[in-house]
Motif scaffolding. Structure first.
Motif, PDB file in Angstrom:
ATOM      1  N   THR A 155       0.981  -1.111   0.078  1.00 38.47           N
ATOM      2  CA  THR A 155       0.171  -0.091   0.109  1.00 38.47           C
ATOM      3  C   THR A 155       0.840   1.033  -0.161  1.00 38.47           C
ATOM      4  N   LEU A 156       0.391   2.063  -0.664  1.00 34.67           N
ATOM      5  CA  LEU A 156       1.192   3.413  -0.926  1.00 34.67           C
ATOM      6  C   LEU A 156       0.178   4.767  -0.409  1.00 34.67           C
ATOM      7  N   THR A 157       0.520   5.403   0.733  1.00 35.36           N
ATOM      8  CA  THR A 157      -0.504   6.488   1.362  1.00 35.36           C
ATOM      9  C   THR A 157       0.155   7.573   1.158  1.00 35.36           C
ATOM     10  N   PHE A 158      -0.287   8.602   0.801  1.00 37.08           N
ATOM     11  CA  PHE A 158       0.141   9.774   0.250  1.00 37.08           C
ATOM     12  C   PHE A 158      -0.227  11.001   1.408  1.00 37.08           C
ATOM     13  N   GLY A 159       0.752  11.964   1.765  1.00 34.78           N
ATOM     14  CA  GLY A 159       0.237  12.931   2.776  1.00 34.78           C
ATOM     15  C   GLY A 159       0.911  14.445   2.344  1.00 34.78           C
ATOM     16  N   ILE A 160       0.277  15.420   2.944  1.00 34.39           N
ATOM     17  CA  ILE A 160       0.844  16.654   2.531  1.00 34.39           C
ATOM     18  C   ILE A 160       0.882  17.534   3.828  1.00 34.39           C
ATOM     19  N   GLY A 161       2.528  18.021   3.919  1.00 36.09           N
ATOM     20  CA  GLY A 161       2.687  18.851   5.305  1.00 36.09           C
ATOM     21  C   GLY A 161       2.239  20.176   5.214  1.00 36.09           C
ATOM     22  N   PRO A 162       2.451  20.857   6.179  1.00 41.17           N
ATOM     23  CA  PRO A 162       2.154  22.295   6.247  1.00 41.17           C
ATOM     24  C   PRO A 162       2.701  23.195   5.604  1.00 41.17           C
ATOM     25  N   THR A 163       4.265  22.724   5.268  1.00 40.39           N
ATOM     26  CA  THR A 163       5.065  23.553   4.615  1.00 40.39           C
ATOM     27  C   THR A 163       4.766  23.602   3.002  1.00 40.39           C
ATOM     28  N   LEU A 164       3.982  22.660   2.475  1.00 38.78           N
ATOM     29  CA  LEU A 164       3.670  22.876   1.032  1.00 38.78           C
ATOM     30  C   LEU A 164       2.736  23.992   0.819  1.00 38.78           C
ATOM     31  N   PHE A 165       1.930  24.240   2.036  1.00 44.92           N
ATOM     32  CA  PHE A 165       1.042  25.438   2.059  1.00 44.92           C
ATOM     33  C   PHE A 165       1.577  26.691   2.153  1.00 44.92           C
ATOM     34  N   GLU A 166       2.493  26.901   2.950  1.00 50.24           N
ATOM     35  CA  GLU A 166       3.205  28.057   2.993  1.00 50.24           C
ATOM     36  C   GLU A 166       4.538  27.865   3.945  1.00 50.24           C
ATOM     37  N   LYS A 167       5.682  28.574   3.391  1.00 51.53           N
ATOM     38  CA  LYS A 167       7.122  28.383   4.007  1.00 51.53           C
ATOM     39  C   LYS A 167       7.556  29.723   3.677  1.00 51.53           C
ATOM     40  N   ASP A 168       8.262  29.942   5.008  1.00 50.63           N
ATOM     41  CA  ASP A 168       8.896  31.416   5.070  1.00 50.63           C
ATOM     42  C   ASP A 168       8.156  32.695   4.804  1.00 50.63           C
ATOM     43  N   GLY A 169       6.651  32.359   4.871  1.00 45.87           N
ATOM     44  CA  GLY A 169       5.728  33.381   4.841  1.00 45.87           C
ATOM     45  C   GLY A 169       5.339  33.463   3.227  1.00 45.87           C
TER      46      GLY A 169
END
Length: 442
Positions: A155-169
């Protein structure tokens, strides 16, 4: 540590009527590429006592919550991602990625390519045109180390971290406004000694399989496909599952020798999964609607002080956990699954502090793994628990639970959290036209 069986949950079986992997129009599987020689090897494995699943076709799939045969395939498509409520496999390769491109279209193209590759690998197929038979002057589409191997319930389970939305403002990909409120920055808990090099990440992929080579092959190919667009930030190999989503199976043991996951949520308990694991439609409104049917994943690398534990008396070990080491029975009880009497345990016992009755009914779905990564340079094992937990909202799940444990758990003398990450895990890929994170970028 949040690692006791009494706190866990896991996700559901694939619902009837949902899309499953099909075999029509698909290139030969990685097993069939070896021809009759590969079949002969498979027959030999069966003759030697191996699993009959080695002879299954790539299209043979098992429901996500069933305790599937080791060699079979688990359906990739469905309402929820596989690898959450699925029966826990024996091996893990987890990777967190940093996105190195600033181009939104490049990232979307990569996610589409990753999804196609993931669907093929979980079905037992080679990536693209495979590892052999292509142009001799060009690198093959598949790295080849899984040739001849069955799907092994990958199984391959994919996730998205907070820094994909915003990084260093910076709103990196025009999705800052769609960051879910539950995708918080985890607080620093008492006793944490987090290594930044083993924490965080823009994206993650959790590869679980019954064959370590199949899991490693999957992460390797995704990293290869993403070259120039993503780079592995950190990764973790795991073995010896420390929880189970199939309650009828024997409860696994952790590196301290205690049974773990006795009361983890069953992958077929749809009511409990809906309550504790899956993001409901009502939770995901407006900008967060893309998360409906998804979940939130906490990943924590927990170092166990093995040598200190091994010099601790059996009675003290059992007092720390609140269970006996042999049967796994709670204090004062005879059998592992007997209802614990929490007040008969020490106030600092792990089971007492982690039990839902001590935490307002909070439950999380765990599918952690043990790890050993050599030694630390001082002759001590670098070993412990790679803790993976899925929940509907970390603000009502992992965070309050871990605060309680970090402040009072007697087990803290023997463990330390050294890596940490939180990811939003989108709902499943519905069909061949869908792709990881599509609703977020739509």
């Amino acid at each position: 540590m949040t690692h006791d069986d009494d706190t866990s949950t896991e996700n559901t079986a694939t619902e009837s009527g949902e899309d499953t992997q099909t075999t029509e129009g698909r290139a030969p599987s990685r097993r069939s590429l070896l021809g009759w020689g590969g079949a002969g090897l498979a027959i030999g494995a069966v003759a030697a006592g191996g699993t009959a699943a080695a002879l299954r076709t790539a299209g043979d799939t098992q429901p996500a919550g069933s305790d599937a045969t080791a060699g079979s395939a688990i359906a990739f498509h469905g309402r929820h991602q596989a690898g959450i409520a699925s029966a826990v496999q024996d091996r893990l390769h987890f990777a967190a990625f940093d996105v190195t491109t600033d181009d939104r279209d490049e990232l979307i193209a990569l996610l589409k390519e990753w999804t196609k590759a993931a669907a093929r690998m979980t079905a037992g197929d080679a990536v693209g045109d495979g590892a052999v038979g292509g142009l001799a002057e060009a690198p093959p589409d598949d790295t080849g180390e899984a040739l001849g191997l069955p799907p092994s319930r990958l199984t391959l389970t994919f996730g998205i971290g907070p820094t994909l939305f915003e990084k260093d403002g910076k709103d990196r990909f025009g999705i800052k406004a769609r960051r879910p409120e539950a995708l918080i920055e985890l607080p620093q808990f008492p006793g944490d000694n987090l290594d930044k090099a083993r924490s965080g990440g823009d994206l993650c992929v959790q590869a679980c399989a019954d064959d370590p080579q199949v899991a490693v092959h999957a992460i390797r190919n995704l990293a290869r496909i993403g070259f120039g667009k993503v780079a592995i930030r950190w990764s973790q190999l795991g073995f010896g599952k420390t929880s189970s989503t199939t309650p009828d199976a024997q409860t696994p043991r952790n590196m301290f020798g205690f049974k773990d996951g006795t009361h983890n949520l069953a992958g077929t308990d749809t009511a409990a999964l809906d309550k504790h694991v899956w993001v409901a439609d009502g939770d995901a409104k407006g900008k967060e609607s893309w998360m409906a049917g998804g979940s939130y994943l906490v990943a924590r690398r927990i170092r166990m002080h093995i040598e200190t534990w091994d010099r601790t008396s059996l009675q003290e070990q059992e007092d720390i956990f609140g269970r006996n080491k042999g049967e796994g029975a709670p204090v004062g009880k005879k059998n592992e699954r007997d209802t614990p009497h929490l007040k008969s345990m020490l106030p600092t016992a792990h089971v007492r502090l982690a039990h839902p009755d001590s935490n307002g009914g909070v439950r999380i779905l765990r599918r952690g793994y043990s790890f050993t990564d050599g030694t630390d340079g001082l002759g001590r094992l670098d070993a412990g628990l790679f803790f993976l937990a899925y929940q509907r909202d970390v603000r009502q799940g992992f965070v309050p639970l871990q605060k309680r444990l970090a402040a009072n758990d007697a087990l803290n003398e023997y463990i330390q959290h050294v890596g940490s990450a939180l990811f939003a895990v989108p709902p499943g890929v519905r069909n061949a036209d869908d792709w990881w994170g599509r609703a977020l970028f739509a």
